[in-house]
Design an enzyme around this catalytic site. Structure first.
Site, PDB file in Angstrom:
ATOM      1  N   LEU A 150       0.985  -1.115  -0.047  1.00 15.84           N
ATOM      2  CA  LEU A 150      -0.112  -0.023   0.018  1.00 15.84           C
ATOM      3  C   LEU A 150       0.681   1.048  -0.022  1.00 15.84           C
ATOM      4  CD1 LEU A 150      -2.980   1.378   0.353  1.00 15.84           C
ATOM      5  CD2 LEU A 150      -2.606   1.276   2.832  1.00 15.84           C
ATOM      6  N   THR A 151       1.940   1.378   0.919  1.00 18.20           N
ATOM      7  CA  THR A 151       2.734   2.446   1.230  1.00 18.20           C
ATOM      8  C   THR A 151       3.559   2.763   0.080  1.00 18.20           C
ATOM      9  OG1 THR A 151       2.982   1.760   3.505  1.00 18.20           O
ATOM     10  CG2 THR A 151       4.376   3.416   2.794  1.00 18.20           C
ATOM     11  N   ASN A 154       6.049   8.838  -1.279  1.00 12.64           N
ATOM     12  CA  ASN A 154       5.396  10.022  -0.833  1.00 12.64           C
ATOM     13  C   ASN A 154       4.191   9.908   0.044  1.00 12.64           C
ATOM     14  OD1 ASN A 154       7.515  11.818  -1.843  1.00 12.64           O
ATOM     15  ND2 ASN A 154       6.771  11.123  -3.880  1.00 12.64           N
ATOM     16  N   GLY A 156       2.492   7.761   2.869  1.00 12.80           N
ATOM     17  CA  GLY A 156       2.357   6.696   3.835  1.00 12.80           C
ATOM     18  C   GLY A 156       1.268   6.698   4.802  1.00 12.80           C
ATOM     19  N   TRP A 181       8.855   0.302   1.433  1.00 15.83           N
ATOM     20  CA  TRP A 181       8.597  -0.322   2.961  1.00 15.83           C
ATOM     21  C   TRP A 181       7.921  -1.449   2.974  1.00 15.83           C
ATOM     22  CZ3 TRP A 181      11.601   2.096   6.023  1.00 15.83           C
ATOM     23  CH2 TRP A 181      11.979   3.526   6.003  1.00 15.83           C
ATOM     24  N   ILE A 182       8.010  -2.080   1.968  1.00 20.86           N
ATOM     25  CA  ILE A 182       7.031  -3.350   1.735  1.00 20.86           C
ATOM     26  C   ILE A 182       7.719  -4.718   2.499  1.00 20.86           C
ATOM     27  CG2 ILE A 182       5.555  -5.198   0.253  1.00 20.86           C
ATOM     28  CD1 ILE A 182       4.919  -1.912   0.538  1.00 20.86           C
ATOM     29  N   GLU A 388       1.850  -0.115   9.863  1.00 24.69           N
ATOM     30  CA  GLU A 388       0.376  -0.337   9.830  1.00 24.69           C
ATOM     31  C   GLU A 388      -0.314   0.725  10.432  1.00 24.69           C
ATOM     32  OE1 GLU A 388      -1.292  -4.089  10.052  1.00 24.69           O
ATOM     33  OE2 GLU A 388       0.480  -5.036   9.737  1.00 24.69           O
TER      34      GLU A 388
END
Ligand SMILES: Cc1cc2nc3c(=O)[nH]c(=O)nc-3n(C[C@H](O)[C@H](O)[C@H](O)COP(=O)(O)OP(=O)(O)OC[C@H]3O[C@@H](n4cnc5c(N)ncnc54)[C@H](O)[C@@H]3O)c2cc1C
Length: 405
Positions: A150-151, A154, A156, A181-182, A388
Site C-alpha cells: 500500500l505504502t 510520498n 504513508g 517499505w514492503i 500499519e
C-alpha cells in the site's frame, strides 16, 4: 567482580536461554486450544529461532527456510479455513502465535503477521472462489511468501493519495509506480498491490490486484537497512509497465482503499500481538535479571526503584493484553472493530516501547550491549508504533469514532 561475571555468564547469548524460565502471569482466559497452539509456536521459536536471533539480526538475513518450516506447522495459514489448506483458527489463537514468536524474535513475528493478516487475509476476505482456491493453499503451506503493498515513497499515512497507477488495457491492467517499505518486497512470491485506478484524490480511486513474482515489469527494489526488525525483509516493489490480467483483480474496481482499511483493522490486532510479544520478552528478561544481579550486596529487585518499574511493566502489559483480546473477540464475532483495533495497536505498541526501554534500564550497562537480549527488544519495539498506521494515525481513528457518538 566474580559474582557479576557469573551473572553475565548465565546471560550470555545463546547460553542463558537454556536456563530460561517463564515468568508470565498473563496466560489467563486462554482455551485449551489456544494454549496448545501457543505451546507449539513457543516450542518452535525456542528450537529453531532462538539460537539464530542475533546472527540474523546482525546480517539482516531474512531466513526464508524458517517460514517454510512454519508452513508445515500451520503457522502460515492460521486464519485460512481448512478447505483452503489453512489451520482454520480464530484470532485468539492468532494473537497467541504472533506473541510467542515475537517474544523470541520480533522480526519473525512481524513477517509472520504481514504474511497472515495482510496478504493472505486480503485474498481470503476479498478474493473470489477461483482466486482463493488458486492462491490460499500455497500461502497457507508456506510454499508462497506473501507481501502487501500500500505504502509509497510520498504517501504513508496519507495512503489514499497514492501515485502508483493501474490503467486498463484490453483484458489486463498496466501497473506503473513504486511501493516502498514492503515486508517481503523482494522475497515475496506473491503480492497484493493497491494501485490508483481513478483520478488523484477522487473517491474510490484505488483497486487491489494479485501480482505474482516473475511477471514481466515487476521487480524488487532497494532493501532497507533498519534500526530493528532486521531479519524481516523490508524493500521496494517496482512496477514498470507490468501487465496483470483482470482475473487477478480483487473485488470491484475502486474498492481497493476501502478493502485496505478493513484489512488494516485486522492487521492492527497482529501489531498489538507483536507488541505484546516484545513487551513480554523484555519484561521476563528484566524480572529474571533483577533477581540475579547483585549490587550493594542485594539483588537489584529489592530496590524499590527497580521493583516499581517491574510493577508498571506488568500492569501495562496486562492492560494492553485486555485491549488486544477485546479487539480479537470482536473480530472473531464479525463485529465492527476499527476503534478497538486502533486502541489495542496504539496502546500495546506504546507499552512495548516503554517496557523495552525500562528493561534496558534494569540491565544497566549490560542492557546496552548485544550480549544481552533487551537491546534488541528495544530496537524492535519502535516499529510497532509506526507500521500499519502510526500512533498518531491510531489516535485519529479513535477520536473519529469517539466523536461519532
Ligand atoms: C519495517 C516496516 C515494515 C513495513 N511494512 C509495510 C508493508 O508490508 N506494506 C505497506 O504497505 N507498508 C509497510 N510499511 C509502511 C508503514 O505502514 C508506514 O511507514 C506508516 O504507515 C507511516 O508512513 P510514513 O512512514 O510514510 O510516515 P508519514 O506518513 O510520513 O508520517 C511521518 C510522521 O507524521 C505523522 N503524521 C502524518 N500524518 C499525520 C496527521 N494527519 N496527524 C498527525 N500526525 C501525522 C506520523 O504519525 C509520523 O509521526 C512498513 C514500514 C516499516 C518501517
Amino acid at each position: 567482580m566474580f559474582a557479576s561475571c557469573q551473572v553475565i555468564a548465565k546471560w550470555l547469548l545463546p547460553g542463558f536461554f537454556n536456563s530460561w524460565h517463564k515468568i508470565d502471569p498473563m496466560n489467563f482466559q486462554q482455551s485449551e486450544l489456544t494454549q496448545q497452539v501457543a505451546r507449539t509456536a513457543a516450542d518452535f521459536a525456542e528450537q529453531y529461532i532462538r539460537p539464530h536471533v542475533m546472527e540474523w539480526d546482525e546480517s539482516q538475513e531474512f531466513p526464508l527456510h524458517i517460514f517454510k518450516e512454519m508452513g508445515k506447522l500451520g503457522l502460515m495459514g492460521v486464519l485460512v479455513p481448512e478447505e483452503y489448506g489453512g489451520a482454520g483458527l480464530g484470532y485468539f489463537e492468532y494473537v497467541a502465535i504472533i506473541e510467542e514468536i515475537a517474544k523470541v524474535c520480533g522480526s519473525i513475528g512481524l513477517s509472520l503477521a504481514a504474511h497472515n493478516s495482510l496478504c493472505t487475509n486480503h485474498i481470503l476476505t476479498f478474493g473470489n472462489e477461483e482466486q482463493k482456491r488458486k492462491y490460499l493453499p500455497k500461502l497457507a503451506s508456506g510454499e508462497y511468501i506473501g507481501a502487501w503493498g500500500l505504502t509509497e515513497p510520498n504517501t504513508g499515512s496519507d495512503a489514499g493519495n497514492m501515485r502508483c497507477t493501474a490503467n486498463k488495457s484490453g483484458d489486463s491492467w498496466v501497473l506503473n509506480g513504486t511501493k516502498c517499505w514492503i515486508t517481503h518486497g523482494r522475497s515475496g512470491d506473491l503480492a497484493v498491490v493497491i494501485a490508483r485506478t481513478g483520478e488523484p484524490r477522487a473517491k474510490d480511486n484505488a483497486t487491489a490486484f494479485i501480482v505474482e513474482r516473475g511477471v514481466a515489469g515487476f521487480a524488487g527494489g532497494k532493501k532497507e537497512n533498519k534500526l530493528g526488525m532486521r531479519a524481516s525483509e523490508t524493500a521496494e516493489m517496482i512496477f514498470d509497465n507490468c501487465h496483470i490480467p483482470d482475473e487477478n483483480r480483487l473485488g470491484n474496481v475502486g474498492d481497493g482503499f476501502k478493502q485496505s482499511l478493513k484489512i488494516l483493522d485486522g492487521g492492527r490486532i497482529s501489531i498489538a500481538a507483536l507488541s505484546m510479544g516484545i513487551a513480554k520478552g523484555a519484561y521476563e528478561a528484566a524480572v529474571k535479571y533483577s533477581k540475579e544481579r547483585q549490587q550493594f550486596d542485594k539483588p537489584i529487585s529489592s530496590f524499590q526503584g527497580i521493583a516499581f518499574k517491574l510493577a508498571d511493566m506488568a500492569t501495562e502489559i496486562i492492560a494492553a493484553e485486555l485491549l488486544t483480546l477485546q479487539a480479537a473477540e470482536r473480530k472473531n464475532k464479525g463485529m465492527s472493530l476499527s476503534k478497538e483495533a486502533a486502541m489495542a495497536k496504539y496502546y500495546a505498541s506504546e507499552v512495548a516501547v516503554k517496557v523495552a526501554t525500562d528493561a534496558v534500564q534494569v540491565f544497566g550497562g549490560y542492557g546496552y550491549t548485544k550480549d544481552f537480549p533487551v537491546e534488541k527488544y528495544y530496537r524492535d519495539s519502535k516499529l510497532c508504533t509506526i507500521g500499519e498506521g502510526t500512533s498518531e494515525i491510531q489516535k485519529i481513528v479513535i477520536a473519529r469514532e469517539v466523536l461519532k457518538s
